[in-house]
Design a protein around this motif. Structure first.
Motif, mmCIF file in Angstrom:
data_model
loop_
_atom_site.group_PDB
_atom_site.id
_atom_site.type_symbol
_atom_site.label_atom_id
_atom_site.label_comp_id
_atom_site.label_asym_id
_atom_site.label_seq_id
_atom_site.Cartn_x
_atom_site.Cartn_y
_atom_site.Cartn_z
ATOM 1 N N ARG A 174 0.972 -1.235 0.036
ATOM 2 C CA ARG A 174 0.364 0.458 0.045
ATOM 3 C C ARG A 174 0.704 1.387 0.014
ATOM 4 O O ARG A 174 2.171 1.141 0.296
ATOM 5 N N PRO A 175 0.567 2.363 -0.913
ATOM 6 C CA PRO A 175 1.008 3.766 -0.378
ATOM 7 C C PRO A 175 1.881 3.821 0.243
ATOM 8 O O PRO A 175 2.995 4.787 0.621
ATOM 9 N N PHE A 176 1.299 4.102 1.397
ATOM 10 C CA PHE A 176 1.437 4.483 3.239
ATOM 11 C C PHE A 176 2.411 3.834 3.431
ATOM 12 O O PHE A 176 2.982 4.002 4.374
ATOM 13 N N ASP A 177 2.744 2.622 2.808
ATOM 14 C CA ASP A 177 4.204 1.659 3.472
ATOM 15 C C ASP A 177 5.286 2.119 3.694
ATOM 16 O O ASP A 177 6.356 1.354 3.756
ATOM 17 N N VAL A 178 5.776 3.297 2.396
ATOM 18 C CA VAL A 178 7.016 3.537 1.558
ATOM 19 C C VAL A 178 6.576 5.404 2.231
ATOM 20 O O VAL A 178 5.456 5.698 2.793
ATOM 21 N N ARG A 179 7.799 6.088 1.973
ATOM 22 C CA ARG A 179 7.727 7.541 3.007
ATOM 23 C C ARG A 179 7.453 8.002 1.133
ATOM 24 O O ARG A 179 6.648 9.148 2.072
ATOM 25 N N ASP A 180 8.207 8.200 0.571
ATOM 26 C CA ASP A 180 8.437 9.000 -0.332
ATOM 27 C C ASP A 180 7.283 8.760 -1.920
ATOM 28 O O ASP A 180 6.328 7.965 -2.671
ATOM 29 N N THR A 181 7.961 8.493 -2.824
ATOM 30 C CA THR A 181 8.120 8.192 -4.063
ATOM 31 C C THR A 181 8.810 6.647 -4.251
ATOM 32 O O THR A 181 9.794 6.800 -3.821
ATOM 33 N N GLU A 182 8.301 5.786 -4.985
ATOM 34 C CA GLU A 182 9.310 5.210 -5.327
ATOM 35 C C GLU A 182 8.816 4.028 -6.328
ATOM 36 O O GLU A 182 7.851 4.193 -6.491
ATOM 37 N N ILE A 183 9.857 3.529 -6.945
ATOM 38 C CA ILE A 183 10.160 2.869 -8.629
ATOM 39 C C ILE A 183 11.012 1.328 -8.584
ATOM 40 O O ILE A 183 11.959 1.614 -7.883
ATOM 41 N N ALA A 184 9.593 0.385 -8.530
ATOM 42 C CA ALA A 184 10.696 -0.590 -7.668
ATOM 43 C C ALA A 184 10.396 -1.796 -8.829
ATOM 44 O O ALA A 184 9.166 -1.721 -9.365
ATOM 45 N N THR A 207 4.869 4.273 -7.156
ATOM 46 C CA THR A 207 3.874 4.620 -5.881
ATOM 47 C C THR A 207 4.528 5.398 -5.082
ATOM 48 O O THR A 207 5.408 5.879 -5.473
ATOM 49 N N LYS A 208 2.980 6.501 -4.817
ATOM 50 C CA LYS A 208 3.816 8.071 -4.830
ATOM 51 C C LYS A 208 3.040 8.832 -3.645
ATOM 52 O O LYS A 208 1.848 8.337 -3.037
ATOM 53 N N ALA A 219 -1.097 6.862 -3.595
ATOM 54 C CA ALA A 219 -1.525 5.656 -4.412
ATOM 55 C C ALA A 219 0.098 5.341 -5.346
ATOM 56 O O ALA A 219 0.790 5.113 -5.337
ATOM 57 N N LEU A 220 -1.202 3.624 -5.586
ATOM 58 C CA LEU A 220 0.065 3.076 -5.797
ATOM 59 C C LEU A 220 -0.425 1.718 -7.099
ATOM 60 O O LEU A 220 -1.910 1.733 -6.528
ATOM 61 N N ILE A 221 0.689 2.006 -8.033
ATOM 62 C CA ILE A 221 -0.091 0.622 -8.700
ATOM 63 C C ILE A 221 0.602 -0.121 -9.084
ATOM 64 O O ILE A 221 2.307 0.042 -9.046
ATOM 65 N N ASN A 222 0.387 -2.037 -9.463
ATOM 66 C CA ASN A 222 2.094 -2.595 -9.302
ATOM 67 C C ASN A 222 0.920 -3.638 -10.562
ATOM 68 O O ASN A 222 0.277 -4.094 -10.867
#
Length: 934
Positions: A174-184, A207-208, A219-222
């Motif tokens: 979920r997006p609140f699992d990360v601090r800011d922005t992530e592309i992985a 996610t951001k 928001a997150l999309i996988n």
């Protein structure tokens, strides 16, 4: 509609209750939320965060979940999944203590927890299912979708009802699992040494998080995609065991001639053959989540998932029968008989001449699954109360379209067979010219359209109240309602064309090809035969239908009294397969649940404290199940209804002797509902065809269906674990458990003397009698940080499970319930894993083994007792290696099933004797990829 109205009513009721609660509250302890799959707040994120950088952090995250949970839980987190050579969630979870999997066609499928298959499954804490099943198919989930997998071996009252074996929760990011922005993500190419194919796989996570005037947004999309190409080879011997004399007692005309002097009567399987399956699986998935936190006390989220499967399947089978007469009515002759030393009534090898010709087929199938789930939810803290809710709709559909071209040899070759070579039968056809198209005749054409689907709405509301009582700091209440439908429709038709004597290469599918086998250094002497190319079959299905129609129309003149031929004329007259009322069932089931649970915490003296939960869950199940039975050839509607209430108490206690040492004790009751297909009230009986000479078959008909009289499985579960945590990623645990159960469901085959049909063989699910399971688990994990230099990079994870479980078989003819081993249960299972992680280099070598287990029990003709089919021990060795070439870029390499040990089972036909059944050779996988994160 009834359930949907109920959801609105309970929403309003709990909202009113929450509004009247006291308005002074403190944040709940993170440890209380760690094991609740329905939790979405920041406390749960803190205790279960899956942002890890290596094996050490990964093991530490899983250990934190286990240590702080209210229930007895084992977990695996994303780095475990990502860094193991696993394509899907089912493969990854096989490494959890007490978890075993059944593999087929190069992948894990059925998941067993402590030897039992009746495992409830949830996705982000809510019910999730595939098609008409009650559970989701974990093999359909690419590993890239999962942030973590949690295996609940004991259940608390606030969990969706666990199955007899427990509950598995698959958790997405979920997006609140990360601090800011992530592309992985990861891209990977795999090679299968048996199918000799290269396959791509990959996943991408975006996610951001934003701070906005209306609150915090995320928001997150996988995206995930996995393709696998497999090729398995299976040589087999039949489960039906016969003898030259005694096939039909008292009828010497059915005695098979034996020319070898002095061997007496002996036993052997009725059939032997080869079975190959090749396929390409495509598994795409997309999941996304939006989280909004307008205030510190309120969070709202919406999430959705599409998970799919696409399959292109090719099946080839070649079968040799050793008992049937030829088309001219002649029995086979057996010569060169060698018996097994020490077992004078059991054949080791012989030669068969004459009799029935070998039969074979090529089946092509295109199938697909599409599963959707959309959900919205919230969590609101106000004063002492926290109210949360989750509402979801799920829709899942599986479709399969199959076309099979059947063939047979023109004449019966000489068959030389050895019944036990490395675990199963091998044979050859002497000097028979198998590559000559003139020796291959068309036997029939089969078509099938199969659809199974399910959908459902579900909703829950949970209220968490803080109290002023030090020994009972929290009270929890909740309600949940669901409305499920399930349906299956199987339409098929078959045209038997062998009497026409047409060559296989006369069909519109064109030139025949010699099929490729899937064996790898196997001693099977006969491996290849002629068949039409797969694509030629798929491209000419209507031409094959018309050829079948013309042929069966001609055969009605020659065989006017053959019902099967006349029925085929009707069914093949239309382009679409006619609707078959016997081929389906419908189910609708609603459930209403409510629970009350308290969380206690108090001193026992000194530094010793005890905490835990106690509560009860009450569930009402109301289901309606309908189908059609075939009675005297006519459809008769069958509808049954079940309505029952389950009261399921639970208590979990954790005694903390120190920060490192704790003891858990747990008791709970579970009820596992039968599957929708198992409750199908229809019973379909199909008449068996007579031999080519008109001789009556052994069974006048075969029957199969569901069983509307099935009862839920019941179990009283007792658990105890002793846990020692000596570092952030180091622990040693021992668990013992006992299950007192009744009504374990399995399929059983029985012979029944029917007043209309005569001797028929029926296969249907039945409740077994009382049973029990007792067992123990031990696990240990650590990194050897105390070692000097590069040696400090080594670590290990070890676990072993012992199980002893029995249940009573269904009674027959007044017999008492015979106690036997529970199907699917291995007495021993263990995982041995070695790690190395240092200076950007990570390596893992994992060995997994389970001891033998029962597949099934059958009761066939001339067998006085049930006989079992047993699978031999199964072992796997997997290896993974990764190197961080630069910050955020990692090269990964994996190898799976390095040992390449074949699957092998064997069939007991009396209390002491058995023949080998299947020997299946599976592939090894090698992959190379690139993982990135920025």
């Amino acid at each position: 509609m009834k359930t949907r109205n109920a959801l609105l009513l309970v929403t309003a009721s709990l909202a009113a209750l929450c509004a009247s609660a006291p308005a002074t509250a403190q944040d709940a302890p993170a440890q209380d939320e760690a094991a609740d799959p329905q939790t979405t707040d920041d406390d749960a994120t803190t205790s279960r965060e899956i942002v890890v950088t290596g094996y050490r952090a990964s093991l530490g995250s899983a250990q934190t979940i286990k240590r702080s949970s209210d229930a007895i839980v084992d977990a695996i987190v994303s780095e475990d999944i990502g860094k193991l050579p696993d394509n899907n969630a089912a493969e990854a979870i096989a490494r959890v203590p007490g978890v075993q999997v059944l593999r087929y066609n190069d992948e894990a499928g059925v998941v067993l927890v402590r030897g039992l298959p009746d495992v409830a499954t949830t996705f982000n804490g809510r019910e999730f299912f595939t098609a008409d099943d009650r559970v989701l198919h974990l093999q359909d989930f690419p590993a890239g979708v999962a942030a973590g997998l949690e295996v609940y071996k004991s259940g608390t009252s606030n969990l969706i009802e666990p199955g007899l074996a427990g509950l598995i929760n698959l958790r997405s990011r979920r997006p609140f699992d990360v601090r800011d922005t992530e592309i992985a993500g990861e891209i990977r190419a795999s090679y299968n040494d048996q199918s000799r194919s290269f396959d791509p796989a990959g996943n991408l996570l975006l996610t951001k998080r934003w701070d906005t005037p209306i609150g915090e947004l995320g928001a997150l999309i996988n995206f995930s995609y996995v393709r696998t190409t497999y090729r398995n080879a299976d040589r087999y011997a039949d489960s039906a065991i016969i003898s030259p004399r005694g096939f039909n007692e008292g009828d010497p005309g059915d005695d098979i001639p034996v020319t070898t002097p002095g061997v007496g009567n002996f036993r052997f399987p009725a059939n032997a053959g080869n079975f190959y399956e090749k396929g390409v699986r495509h598994r795409p998935a997309i999941n996304g989540t939006v989280q909004w936190k307008p205030t510190a006390d309120l969070e709202v989220y919406a999430e959705g998932l599409w998970q799919a499967y696409r399959g292109d399947v090719l099946r080839d089978a070649f079968n040799v029968n050793f008992e049937r007469r030829s088309a001219a009515g002649q029995l086979p002759t057996i010569s060169n008989v060698v018996l097994v030393p020490g077992e004078p009534n059991k054949a080791a090898s012989f030669t068969k001449t004459g009799g029935y010709v070998p039969e074979f087929f090529r089946s092509t199938q295109d199938d697909s699954t599409d599963t959707y789930q959309g959900a919205v939810g919230f969590k609101w803290k106000t004063g002492r109360a926290t109210l949360s809710g989750d509402f979801a709709y799920t829709n899942s559909k599986y479709k399969a379209k199959e076309d099979s071209v059947d063939a047979q040899l023109a004449t019966a070759p000489t068959i030389n067979v050895d019944w036990d070579v490395r675990g199963s039968a091998v044979f050859d056809l002497g000097n028979y010219d198998i590559s000559n198209p003139a020796n291959t005749l068309w036997r029939g054409y089969f078509q099938r359209d199969f659809v199974t689907k399910g959908d459902g709405v579900q909703g829950r509301l949970d209220l968490d109240l803080e109290t002023d009582w030090s020994w009972l700091p929290r009270l929890q209440f909740g309600i949940r309602a669901t409305d499920r439908t399930a349906a299956v429709q199987n339409n098929n038709r078959y045209g038997y064309t062998a009497f026409a004597g047409l060559r296989l290469d006369s069909l519109p599918t064109g030139t025949l090809e010699l099929i490729s086998d899937g064996f790898r250094g196997d001693p099977q002497r006969f491996q290849n035969w002629l068949a039409a190319p797969r694509q030629s079959i798929r491209d000419n299905v209507d031409a094959l239908r018309q050829a079948t129609l013309r042929t069966v129309q001609q055969l009605t003149v020659l065989y006017p009294n053959d019902f099967g031929i006349r029925e085929a004329v009707t069914k093949f007259a239309t382009e679409e397969i006619p609707y078959d009322p016997f081929g389906g069932f419908r189910a609708r089931e609603a459930s209403y649940a409510g629970y009350a649970q308290g969380k206690f915490d108090f001193d026992l003296g000194g530094e010793v404290r005890a905490d835990g939960t106690f509560g009860v869950r009450v569930v009402n199940t109301d289901g309606r199940y309908s189908g059609f039975s075939r009675i005297d050839g006519q459809p008769v509607a069958q509808t049954t209804r079940q309505n029952y209430v389950d009261v399921l108490p639970s208590i979990q206690t954790r005694i903390r002797f120190s920060n490192e040492l704790q003891l858990r004790l747990a008791f709970n009751q579970t009820r596992t509902r039968p599957g929708f297909g198992q409750l199908n009230p229809s019973l379909n009986i199909t008449r068996n065809n007579p031999g080519p000479d008109g001789s009556p078959p052994r069974y006048a008909a075969f029957g199969s269906g569901g069983n509307p009289d099935l009862k839920p499985l019941t179990s009283d579960n007792y658990d105890a674990t002793f846990e020692y945590y000596f570092s952030k990623n180091g622990s040693a645990t021992v668990a013992v458990f006992y299950r007192d159960l009744f009504g374990f469901i399995n399929n059983y085959t029985r012979d029944v003397q029917d007043p209309v049909y005569g001797l028929i063989q029926i296969n249907r699910p039945e409740n077994a009698g009382a049973g029990k399971i007792k067992g123990a688990e031990a696990s240990f994990q650590t990194f050897f940080d105390f070692l000097p230099g590069f040696l400090s990079g080594f670590g290990t994870q070890l676990n072993v499970t012992y199980l002893d479980g029995t249940n009573g078989l269904p009674t027959v003819l007044g017999e008492g319930a015979r106690q036997v081993r529970i199907p699917g249960l291995s007495k021993w299972a263990y995982n041995l894993t070695a790690f190395y992680e240092r200076n950007g280099l990570s390596a893992r070598l994992s060995y997994n083994r389970r001891s033998n287990f029962i597949n099934s029990y059958n009761r066939n003709a001339n067998e006085e007792l049930y006989a079992g089919e047993i699978s031999r021990p199964v072992a796997r060795l997997d290896f993974s290696l990764s190197y961080e070439a630069m910050k955020g870029i990692t090269i990964v390499a994996n190898a799976s099933n390095l040992l390449g040990e074949p699957f092998n089972n064997y069939r007991y036909y009396n209390e002491t004797q058995y023949f080998g059944r299947d020997l299946r050779v599976e592939g090894r996988y090698y992959s190379l990829g690139l993982r990135f994160k920025m």
